[in-house]
Design a protein around this motif. Sequence first.
Motif, PDB file in Angstrom:
ATOM      1  N   SER A   1       0.831  -1.206   0.000  1.00 23.02           N
ATOM      2  CA  SER A   1       0.000   0.000   0.000  1.00 23.02           C
ATOM      3  C   SER A   1       0.865   1.254   0.000  1.00 23.02           C
ATOM      4  O   SER A   1       2.049   1.227   0.363  1.00 23.02           O
ATOM      5  CB  SER A   1      -0.908   0.016   1.230  1.00 23.02           C
ATOM      6  N   ILE A   2       0.270   2.357  -0.387  1.00 23.87           N
ATOM      7  CA  ILE A   2       0.989   3.635  -0.395  1.00 23.87           C
ATOM      8  C   ILE A   2       1.537   3.948   0.989  1.00 23.87           C
ATOM      9  O   ILE A   2       2.677   4.425   1.134  1.00 23.87           O
ATOM     10  CB  ILE A   2       0.061   4.779  -0.871  1.00 23.87           C
ATOM     11  N   LEU A   3       0.753   3.662   2.023  1.00 21.13           N
ATOM     12  CA  LEU A   3       1.192   3.984   3.385  1.00 21.13           C
ATOM     13  C   LEU A   3       2.388   3.151   3.817  1.00 21.13           C
ATOM     14  O   LEU A   3       3.160   3.571   4.673  1.00 21.13           O
ATOM     15  CB  LEU A   3       0.038   3.784   4.372  1.00 21.13           C
ATOM     16  N   GLU A   4       2.547   1.978   3.207  1.00 23.41           N
ATOM     17  CA  GLU A   4       3.635   1.091   3.594  1.00 23.41           C
ATOM     18  C   GLU A   4       4.768   1.032   2.577  1.00 23.41           C
ATOM     19  O   GLU A   4       5.855   0.562   2.897  1.00 23.41           O
ATOM     20  CB  GLU A   4       3.086  -0.325   3.820  1.00 23.41           C
ATOM     21  N   GLN A   5       4.541   1.526   1.354  1.00 23.70           N
ATOM     22  CA  GLN A   5       5.558   1.440   0.303  1.00 23.70           C
ATOM     23  C   GLN A   5       6.750   2.327   0.630  1.00 23.70           C
ATOM     24  O   GLN A   5       6.593   3.501   0.986  1.00 23.70           O
ATOM     25  CB  GLN A   5       4.972   1.877  -1.047  1.00 23.70           C
ATOM     26  N   ALA A   6       7.941   1.794   0.500  1.00 26.50           N
ATOM     27  CA  ALA A   6       9.150   2.570   0.781  1.00 26.50           C
ATOM     28  C   ALA A   6       9.336   3.660  -0.272  1.00 26.50           C
ATOM     29  O   ALA A   6       9.113   3.425  -1.471  1.00 26.50           O
ATOM     30  CB  ALA A   6      10.366   1.653   0.785  1.00 26.50           C
ATOM     31  N   PRO A   7       9.745   4.855   0.142  1.00 22.61           N
ATOM     32  CA  PRO A   7      10.003   5.923  -0.832  1.00 22.61           C
ATOM     33  C   PRO A   7      10.982   5.503  -1.919  1.00 22.61           C
ATOM     34  O   PRO A   7      10.873   5.936  -3.065  1.00 22.61           O
ATOM     35  CB  PRO A   7      10.568   7.050   0.036  1.00 22.61           C
ATOM     36  N   GLU A   8      11.934   4.648  -1.561  1.00 19.24           N
ATOM     37  CA  GLU A   8      12.925   4.193  -2.533  1.00 19.24           C
ATOM     38  C   GLU A   8      12.289   3.446  -3.710  1.00 19.24           C
ATOM     39  O   GLU A   8      12.825   3.452  -4.819  1.00 19.24           O
ATOM     40  CB  GLU A   8      13.955   3.288  -1.850  1.00 19.24           C
ATOM     41  N   ASP A   9      11.130   2.826  -3.453  1.00 17.12           N
ATOM     42  CA  ASP A   9      10.464   2.095  -4.525  1.00 17.12           C
ATOM     43  C   ASP A   9       9.889   3.053  -5.567  1.00 17.12           C
ATOM     44  O   ASP A   9       9.896   2.755  -6.767  1.00 17.12           O
ATOM     45  CB  ASP A   9       9.369   1.194  -3.964  1.00 17.12           C
TER      46      ASP A   9
ATOM     47  N   GLN B   1      -0.555  -0.872  -6.415  1.00 20.59           N
ATOM     48  CA  GLN B   1       0.146  -0.640  -7.677  1.00 20.59           C
ATOM     49  C   GLN B   1       0.801   0.740  -7.749  1.00 20.59           C
ATOM     50  O   GLN B   1       1.374   1.086  -8.777  1.00 20.59           O
ATOM     51  CB  GLN B   1      -0.836  -0.767  -8.860  1.00 20.59           C
ATOM     52  N   SER B   2       0.763   1.522  -6.691  1.00 20.96           N
ATOM     53  CA  SER B   2       1.031   2.962  -6.811  1.00 20.96           C
ATOM     54  C   SER B   2       2.405   3.297  -7.384  1.00 20.96           C
ATOM     55  O   SER B   2       2.518   4.158  -8.270  1.00 20.96           O
ATOM     56  CB  SER B   2       0.860   3.659  -5.458  1.00 20.96           C
ATOM     57  N   ALA B   3       3.467   2.655  -6.921  1.00 18.71           N
ATOM     58  CA  ALA B   3       4.803   3.005  -7.404  1.00 18.71           C
ATOM     59  C   ALA B   3       4.959   2.619  -8.872  1.00 18.71           C
ATOM     60  O   ALA B   3       5.489   3.392  -9.682  1.00 18.71           O
ATOM     61  CB  ALA B   3       5.877   2.324  -6.553  1.00 18.71           C
ATOM     62  N   TYR B   4       4.480   1.439  -9.221  1.00 21.64           N
ATOM     63  CA  TYR B   4       4.545   0.954 -10.600  1.00 21.64           C
ATOM     64  C   TYR B   4       3.728   1.853 -11.528  1.00 21.64           C
ATOM     65  O   TYR B   4       4.199   2.274 -12.587  1.00 21.64           O
ATOM     66  CB  TYR B   4       4.025  -0.474 -10.627  1.00 21.64           C
ATOM     67  N   VAL B   5       2.510   2.156 -11.118  1.00 27.90           N
ATOM     68  CA  VAL B   5       1.639   3.004 -11.923  1.00 27.90           C
ATOM     69  C   VAL B   5       2.231   4.403 -12.072  1.00 27.90           C
ATOM     70  O   VAL B   5       2.201   4.996 -13.160  1.00 27.90           O
ATOM     71  CB  VAL B   5       0.225   3.062 -11.311  1.00 27.90           C
ATOM     72  N   ALA B   6       2.776   4.938 -10.988  1.00 25.26           N
ATOM     73  CA  ALA B   6       3.375   6.273 -11.060  1.00 25.26           C
ATOM     74  C   ALA B   6       4.516   6.305 -12.072  1.00 25.26           C
ATOM     75  O   ALA B   6       4.627   7.238 -12.877  1.00 25.26           O
ATOM     76  CB  ALA B   6       3.883   6.692  -9.676  1.00 25.26           C
TER      77      ALA B   6
ATOM     78  N   GLU C   1      11.196   5.927  -6.218  1.00 18.03           N
ATOM     79  CA  GLU C   1      12.383   6.434  -6.914  1.00 18.03           C
ATOM     80  C   GLU C   1      12.875   5.436  -7.952  1.00 18.03           C
ATOM     81  O   GLU C   1      13.245   5.821  -9.074  1.00 18.03           O
ATOM     82  CB  GLU C   1      13.483   6.738  -5.892  1.00 18.03           C
ATOM     83  N   SER C   2      12.860   4.142  -7.614  1.00 12.88           N
ATOM     84  CA  SER C   2      13.338   3.120  -8.563  1.00 12.88           C
ATOM     85  C   SER C   2      12.432   3.057  -9.785  1.00 12.88           C
ATOM     86  O   SER C   2      12.906   2.855 -10.914  1.00 12.88           O
ATOM     87  CB  SER C   2      13.419   1.747  -7.892  1.00 12.88           C
ATOM     88  N   GLN C   3      11.133   3.228  -9.583  1.00 11.87           N
ATOM     89  CA  GLN C   3      10.207   3.197 -10.714  1.00 11.87           C
ATOM     90  C   GLN C   3      10.356   4.449 -11.582  1.00 11.87           C
ATOM     91  O   GLN C   3      10.291   4.369 -12.815  1.00 11.87           O
ATOM     92  CB  GLN C   3       8.770   3.046 -10.222  1.00 11.87           C
ATOM     93  N   PHE C   4      10.589   5.586 -10.964  1.00 11.29           N
ATOM     94  CA  PHE C   4      10.837   6.809 -11.735  1.00 11.29           C
ATOM     95  C   PHE C   4      12.110   6.658 -12.559  1.00 11.29           C
ATOM     96  O   PHE C   4      12.136   6.988 -13.752  1.00 11.29           O
ATOM     97  CB  PHE C   4      10.960   8.009 -10.787  1.00 11.29           C
ATOM     98  N   GLU C   5      13.153   6.143 -11.938  1.00  9.93           N
ATOM     99  CA  GLU C   5      14.426   5.990 -12.648  1.00  9.93           C
ATOM    100  C   GLU C   5      14.320   4.989 -13.791  1.00  9.93           C
ATOM    101  O   GLU C   5      14.849   5.224 -14.886  1.00  9.93           O
ATOM    102  CB  GLU C   5      15.523   5.545 -11.666  1.00  9.93           C
ATOM    103  N   SER C   6      13.637   3.861 -13.551  1.00 11.38           N
ATOM    104  CA  SER C   6      13.630   2.800 -14.564  1.00 11.38           C
ATOM    105  C   SER C   6      12.530   2.961 -15.609  1.00 11.38           C
ATOM    106  O   SER C   6      12.609   2.338 -16.680  1.00 11.38           O
ATOM    107  CB  SER C   6      13.520   1.421 -13.897  1.00 11.38           C
ATOM    108  N   CYS C   7      11.539   3.783 -15.350  1.00 11.57           N
ATOM    109  CA  CYS C   7      10.480   4.015 -16.338  1.00 11.57           C
ATOM    110  C   CYS C   7      10.655   5.361 -17.036  1.00 11.57           C
ATOM    111  O   CYS C   7      10.733   5.427 -18.265  1.00 11.57           O
ATOM    112  CB  CYS C   7       9.105   3.956 -15.676  1.00 11.57           C
ATOM    113  N   VAL C   8      10.736   6.427 -16.244  1.00 12.42           N
ATOM    114  CA  VAL C   8      10.825   7.770 -16.820  1.00 12.42           C
ATOM    115  C   VAL C   8      12.234   8.068 -17.320  1.00 12.42           C
ATOM    116  O   VAL C   8      12.436   8.386 -18.496  1.00 12.42           O
ATOM    117  CB  VAL C   8      10.389   8.838 -15.801  1.00 12.42           C
TER     118      VAL C   8
END
Length: 253
Positions: free
Chosen positions: A101-109, A155-160, A111-118
């Motif tokens: 969940s968003i409340l439990e997802q680590a901020p680093e996750d 799905q929040s980090a992946y979707v973002a 960041e990793s999705q931003f780096e590897s997708c965007v």
Amino acid sequence: MQIDLKNKTALITGATGQLGRVMARTLAECGANIAIQYRNNEAKANELLDEIHAYGVRATIVQGDITSLQSILAMKETVQDQLGSVDIVVANAVVQYQWTSILEQAPEDYESQFESCVMQSVYLAKTFAPAMIERKWGRFIGINTECSMQNFPSQSAYVAGKRGMDGVYRVLAKEIGEHQITVNQVAPGWTISDRDRENKTEHSESYEQTVPLKRRGTDQEIANVVAFLASDLASFITGAYVPVSGGNVMPSI
């Protein structure tokens, strides 16, 4: 009519992954030379290299970090030396992480999705678009996901990351389209891959009941769409987000 990619060179990031390996084989079957990018799985990369050579095309492996511009620039030099200029870029790699969940997802996750997708998309464009512009031909194909439209819990980090990728690709399509370079995205649903075949997990009744075609798609069906978008058959398609999900998600007009 057939898909003909002879005399084209394709770079596939994450080519040793479950979907990437099938994309590599499929583009090679269509006649493209293949640059196999991998991060850690050198053994699989070499195994895939042998498979690609069996199609009678040229191929090479390139180790690299898709979240680093310097690493991607180094990959370009390797591919240039071995195969020549890259005509087709398939951005398939993404950092894997544990969804919650968003409340439990680590901020680093996030960041990793931003780096590897965007940022992967940005770095690939900066590295490979200039030569495509000179040649007045090129293809960028980003592998997105049906999750970008579903927005389900966890799905929040992946979707973002994938929604950010979508924005980059739509803008890029408008910026370089005049040079006859197309920029598109393929959005798989929950896809059957080698892992499912090995583990006998091809079917999920609860998921399949949500899909209009009442089944999961296959890795080959994803690769087929990638091959089509890479070819001249798709020369007037750009800026598209193409779900390959059996109708599970449907972009509206």
